[in-house]
Design a protein around this motif. Structure first.
Motif, short mmCIF file in Angstrom:
data_model
loop_
_atom_site.label_atom_id
_atom_site.label_comp_id
_atom_site.label_asym_id
_atom_site.label_seq_id
_atom_site.Cartn_x
_atom_site.Cartn_y
_atom_site.Cartn_z
N ASN A 230 48.68 -93.20 -60.81
CA ASN A 230 49.68 -93.20 -61.88
C ASN A 230 50.13 -91.77 -62.18
OD1 ASN A 230 51.22 -94.65 -63.88
ND2 ASN A 230 49.85 -93.77 -65.40
N GLN A 231 49.16 -90.83 -62.21
CA GLN A 231 49.50 -89.43 -62.39
C GLN A 231 50.32 -88.90 -61.22
OE1 GLN A 231 48.69 -88.89 -65.95
NE2 GLN A 231 48.83 -86.95 -64.87
N LEU A 232 49.99 -89.35 -60.00
CA LEU A 232 50.72 -88.89 -58.82
C LEU A 232 52.17 -89.34 -58.85
CD1 LEU A 232 50.62 -87.46 -56.10
CD2 LEU A 232 49.80 -89.58 -55.06
N ILE A 233 52.40 -90.57 -59.31
CA ILE A 233 53.78 -91.05 -59.44
C ILE A 233 54.52 -90.20 -60.47
CG2 ILE A 233 55.18 -92.99 -60.22
CD1 ILE A 233 53.13 -94.85 -58.95
N GLY A 234 53.84 -89.87 -61.57
CA GLY A 234 54.46 -88.98 -62.54
C GLY A 234 54.73 -87.60 -61.97
N LEU A 235 53.84 -87.14 -61.07
CA LEU A 235 54.05 -85.83 -60.43
C LEU A 235 55.28 -85.85 -59.53
CD1 LEU A 235 53.05 -82.96 -59.75
CD2 LEU A 235 51.60 -83.99 -57.98
N ILE A 236 55.50 -86.95 -58.82
CA ILE A 236 56.68 -87.06 -57.96
C ILE A 236 57.95 -86.90 -58.80
CG2 ILE A 236 58.00 -88.61 -56.48
CD1 ILE A 236 55.37 -89.78 -55.53
N LYS A 237 57.98 -87.56 -59.94
CA LYS A 237 59.16 -87.46 -60.80
C LYS A 237 59.24 -86.09 -61.49
CE LYS A 237 57.96 -91.16 -63.01
NZ LYS A 237 57.96 -92.30 -63.98
N SER A 238 58.08 -85.52 -61.83
CA SER A 238 58.09 -84.20 -62.47
C SER A 238 58.53 -83.09 -61.53
CB SER A 238 56.69 -83.88 -63.01
OG SER A 238 56.30 -84.82 -63.99
N SER A 239 58.42 -83.34 -60.23
CA SER A 239 58.85 -82.32 -59.27
C SER A 239 60.34 -82.02 -59.37
CB SER A 239 58.51 -82.76 -57.83
OG SER A 239 59.24 -83.93 -57.48
N SER A 240 61.10 -82.91 -60.01
CA SER A 240 62.54 -82.65 -60.18
C SER A 240 62.79 -81.45 -61.08
CB SER A 240 63.22 -83.89 -60.75
OG SER A 240 62.68 -84.23 -62.02
N LEU A 241 61.79 -81.02 -61.86
CA LEU A 241 61.96 -79.88 -62.75
C LEU A 241 61.95 -78.55 -62.01
CD1 LEU A 241 59.69 -80.96 -65.76
CD2 LEU A 241 62.18 -81.08 -65.60
N VAL A 242 61.52 -78.54 -60.75
CA VAL A 242 61.49 -77.26 -60.02
C VAL A 242 62.91 -76.76 -59.76
CG1 VAL A 242 59.29 -77.85 -58.95
CG2 VAL A 242 61.41 -78.36 -57.74
N PHE A 243 63.91 -77.60 -59.99
CA PHE A 243 65.29 -77.15 -59.87
C PHE A 243 65.57 -76.00 -60.84
CE2 PHE A 243 69.59 -77.70 -61.77
CZ PHE A 243 70.33 -77.23 -60.71
N TYR A 244 64.86 -75.97 -61.97
CA TYR A 244 65.09 -74.94 -62.97
C TYR A 244 64.42 -73.61 -62.62
CZ TYR A 244 66.88 -78.77 -65.74
OH TYR A 244 67.63 -79.84 -66.18
N VAL A 245 63.66 -73.57 -61.52
CA VAL A 245 63.13 -72.29 -61.03
C VAL A 245 63.76 -71.97 -59.68
CG1 VAL A 245 60.98 -72.43 -62.33
CG2 VAL A 245 61.10 -73.45 -60.06
N SER A 246 64.99 -72.45 -59.50
CA SER A 246 65.82 -72.11 -58.33
C SER A 246 65.31 -72.68 -57.02
CB SER A 246 65.95 -70.57 -58.19
OG SER A 246 66.51 -70.01 -59.36
#
Length: 327
Positions: A230-246
């Motif tokens: 469940n945490q891993l699925i959340g991590l997959i979606k949270s990876s979209s935030l790396v867009f804000y570090v270019s």
């Protein structure tokens, strides 16, 4: 009817049956209980689902032709590859960090317990986007990093900006955040193991490390696996935030292409949505087989796989058809 004189009458013998069934019991049909509410609810759900699918298929706003154009474009696949790399590295490092933090939290050392508790408390309290932005601007606070004696001479120094690439910043930020949540998942799994298992292992004189690797942790994995996935699925979606570090991951590429092609914003968002659905579905399938593997010895029978469920359903349908034909 009067018995003739001298005839003995049995008081225990049952009277002769008067109502003989026309069919044997094995040939009689058992009528199921009528449940009209269930049929009505099923019909309503099917109608709503059909309307939803019809709206997706016929609404020109979704531009499915452009969706097909973008779905397998090389730029989208490059972003997908970066998403997979960031997620894989962060999942492994986060799980390893979570195990260490959980063991520190369960140790007898008050220092280790305090440090672990403080780390988990801090990283779960700070939003992930703040952690990523702080790491992205870390070089402004510390231009060089050194290793040496505190308040003494440094053995060697290095430039932080040369080592902290966008990929490194994204992986470190996600791993630090993931380790805090994984620590609680692992700690809960270890605590779920029956205390008798610890006592039996200690009675055998097994070393602590061997007890954890061979007895405690394999049993804890039955509880850890569904929670960490469940945490891993959340991590997959949270990876979209790396867009804000270019870092142009899957979501970042869609954002960039949407700025270049404003008319394709909706199809690009649908492409991202479908790819995330595919990734989480694959993880869910892997979760099922991992849980099934660690369920050996804990349940009387392993849960059936989807293929086994399909075969059982087909066999039940054939048997039902035969019974209907026999009647």
């Amino acid at each position: 009817m009067t018995e003739p004189p001298g005839t003995a009458v049995s008081l225990t013998e049952p009277p002769p049956p008067t109502d003989v069934p026309s069919k044997p019991l094995t040939a009689q049909r058992v009528l199921p209980l009528r449940r009209p509410g269930r049929w009505i609810a099923t019909a309503v759900v099917l109608v709503l689902a059909a309307q939803f699918v019809h709206g997706l298929a016929t609404n020109p706003f979704y531009q499915w032709d452009r969706f097909g154009y973008w779905f397998l474009r090389p730029t989208i696949l490059d972003g997908l590859l970066i998403t997979l790399e960031v997620t894989a590295y962060s999942a492994v490092l986060g799980l390893l960090g979570g195990i260490l933090l959980a063991l520190a939290r369960l140790s007898r050392s008050p220092v280790l317990r305090a440090v672990s508790w403080t780390y988990v408390w801090a990283l779960r309290s700070i939003p992930l986007i703040v952690v990523l932005l702080f790491l992205y601007n870390f070089s402004a606070l510390y231009k060089t990093l050194s290793v040496g004696v505190p308040f003494g001479p440094a053995f060697f120094s290095f430039d932080e900006s040369k080592l902290a690439t966008d990929m490194v910043i994204a992986v470190i930020g996600l791993s630090l955040n993931e380790a805090a949540y994984a620590a609680e998942v692992v700690r809960g799994g270890i605590l779920s193991v029956d205390q008798g298992q610890h006592e039996a292992a200690a009675a055998l004189g097994l070393p602590k490390g061997y007890q954890f690797r061979k007895i405690v942790f394999p049993q804890a994995l039955r509880s850890i696996t569904p929670n960490y996935v469940n945490q891993l699925i959340g991590l997959i979606k949270s990876s979209s935030l790396v867009f804000y570090v270019s870092l142009l991951d899957l979501f970042g590429v869609a954002q960039s292409m949407g700025a270049t092609y404003p008319g394709d914003v909706v199809p690009l968002l649908l492409v991202v949505t479908v790819w995330y659905l595919i990734l989480t579905s694959v993880v869910s399938v892997v979760q099922f087989y991992v849980e099934r593997y660690y369920a050996r010895g804990a349940t009387r029978s392993l849960p059936p796989t989807p293929l086994q469920k399909l075969r059982a359903g087909l066999a039940d349908l054939r048997a039902r058809i035969r019974r209907e034909a026999a009647v």
